[in-house]
Write an enzyme that holds these catalytic residues in place. Structure first.
Site, PDB file in Angstrom:
ATOM      1  CB  SER A   8      -0.868  -8.187  -0.757  1.00 60.43           C
ATOM      2  OG  SER A   8      -1.567  -9.072   0.109  1.00 60.43           O
ATOM      3  CE  LYS A  48      -4.404  -1.418   0.356  1.00 56.29           C
ATOM      4  NZ  LYS A  48      -5.504  -0.905  -0.481  1.00 56.29           N
TER       5      LYS A  48
END
Lengths: 319, 319
Positions: B304, B54
């Site tokens: 991720s 992110k």
């Protein structure tokens, strides 16, 4: 007679392990460097085959047995990483391995070792060495000791050799010490290719037999298994092959508290995102606790392995 | 009007992130390749700054704001990785960030986000978007949406770009999908430099709104937060910027069960020794479950992130 390996034995071991052991990566972290004021290179032996550096020494030892020894098979007593390392090394070389384990060893460890094709023999923990000796007398097996063996030492040293080759010149190398296989091999590796790099061992304070043995030159044998979280370092004494190397090549042996070990373990899991076992946290702990003199040094740390009971250890992360 | 980024936007984002985001390593595993019959390259975004991909999108977005927007500050609503990514990106650029979080968010997440210098505003979960809108009206903040933003998408795509550059030609790329930021960026990256590489998204079966939206071309909005272990994928709908990219560039969207996610998570922790969050396990699960057609393919998988409550998740490792 004790046959002490020379520093070049680590280079020879590396040639034997080429393409067989994993050349494990180095890990670096901005956060870790900022927090310690050093430039740290973590050698990730948790990514080694069987999940720990132990495979290196086991393969180096078994691959050098004579054809007659290989035909007879190998044996050791271990419930930990050495058991799996020896089992895989023997399997890759087509040799029968027998592992003597305490009968109360976790089922998962027995299964993992048996999964590499080894025969598991269980007995009361106190009888492990006797059972091992009986198997050797009856079947002609060769004992592959977990650490008190020159080929185990040289093989273990290949982790530090890769670290020194990949990171370039280092000021300091840190490794945990239990029986002394990893630390003596690490010191030989530095002596072989970076003799100016200082080498420091780190030991749980509640298991500081190695520190005392290194100071006095006499092997101190603890009478009970030391109660440290670092289960890989619960050995009661260093080996006869190991101590002379430690005395000649290791610059210092430090101790860390159990609280330091927990704090370092949490840092490695939560900040560095690496699954490591508590023994690996021992070597990083002095850096995180500010116990290493000097700043802005290039420091290598060997994270020795990653075999850990996640559910069992989860409680330390609760607070 | 919706401004859909072109594939080259990922290359431009990579230039912006050079030396600021971590160029995260690829991880490979003999065991994983043997078990799946594929040659797998894992992109370790758990090693990214703030512990998740992110940060890439957040920095790419904030760094492109006008001086007036930067002076006014940014805002978002998130209790997860986007909150920390935006907080750090804003801190590095000297910009004030305000993060609206549900009042029942874990204290550790509030503290981590505040640790990057962000202002935390808490409110009932249902009022998050309203509170955000009020802050924007009152202070002139710019909203940085977690995924429905072209710069967030292009930034997220830089993880796949590095993967494709470092691994060389791939047959297939797998990424998890929640709101679609990572998967749409991943698809753009492949379109930019390896257009023959197939791109597949993976979604928890209990949260398969993206799969349905991708099939029909209409954004399906779930009425409740989907009950998946993969907390990063509990979004109720994909973004308006994301769906057109998914429709144009993504080859398929698969679903996995909660049991598949647990099995993949345990494999990654116990065998690969990587601390990852459940969302990361989602993308690997189809490979471990044998749900990917074809053998001996070169496959990239984006892990991720690694922000996980170790104590809370330990229970799944108990059996």
């Amino acid at each position: 007679m004790i046959n002490i390996p020379r520093p070049t034995a680590v280079l020879e071991a590396a040639a034997r392990l080429q393409g067989i052991a994993n050349h494990t990566p180095l890990h670096t972290s901005r956060t870790l460097n900022a927090q310690t004021g050093q430039q740290i290179f973590l050698k990730c032996e948790n990514f080694q085959r069987v999940g720990a550096f132990k495979f290196r020494g086991a393969y180096n030892a078994v691959s050098q047995l004579s054809p007659a020894q290989q035909a007879a098979g190998v044996v050791t007593h271990s419930s930990g990483n050495h058991a799996q390392g020896l089992a895989l090394a023997a399997q890759l070389l087509g040799i029968q391995a027998t592992i003597v384990m305490p009968e109360d060893s976790p089922a998962i460890k027995k299964a993992a070792t048996a999964g590499y094709g080894a025969t598991i023999v269980t007995c009361p923990a106190i009888e492990r060495e006797t059972v091992c000796a009986e198997l050797i007398a009856r079947h002609g097996y060769t004992l592959i000791h977990p650490y008190d063996n020159p080929h185990i030492i040289a093989g273990a040293g290949t982790a530090a050799l890769e670290l020194l080759q990949d990171a370039g010149p280092l000021d300091l190398l840190l490794a945990p010490i239990g029986g002394g296989g990893l630390l003596s091999g690490t010191a030989l590796a530095a002596a072989a290719i970076q003799p100016h790099c200082r080498v420091i061992g780190v030991e749980p304070a509640v298991a500081n037999d190695a520190q005392q043995s290194w100071q006095t030159g006499e092997i101190l044998r603890l009478t009970a298994v030391p109660p440290t979280l670092a289960d890989g370092l619960r050995t009661r004494y260093v080996g006869e092959h190991n101590l002379p190397i430690l005395r000649q090549y290791v610059d210092d042996i430090l101790t860390v508290t159990e609280e330091d070990i927990v704090a370092a373990l949490k840092f490695i899991w939560l900040r560095l995102k690496l699954v490591v076992e508590p023994s690996s946290a021992v070597a990083l702990a002095p850096l995180l606790m500010g116990k290493i003199a000097g700043q802005a040094q290039r420091v290598g740390v060997i994270l020795s392995g990653g075999n850990v009971d996640v559910a069992g250890i989860g409680a330390i992360f609760a607070d």
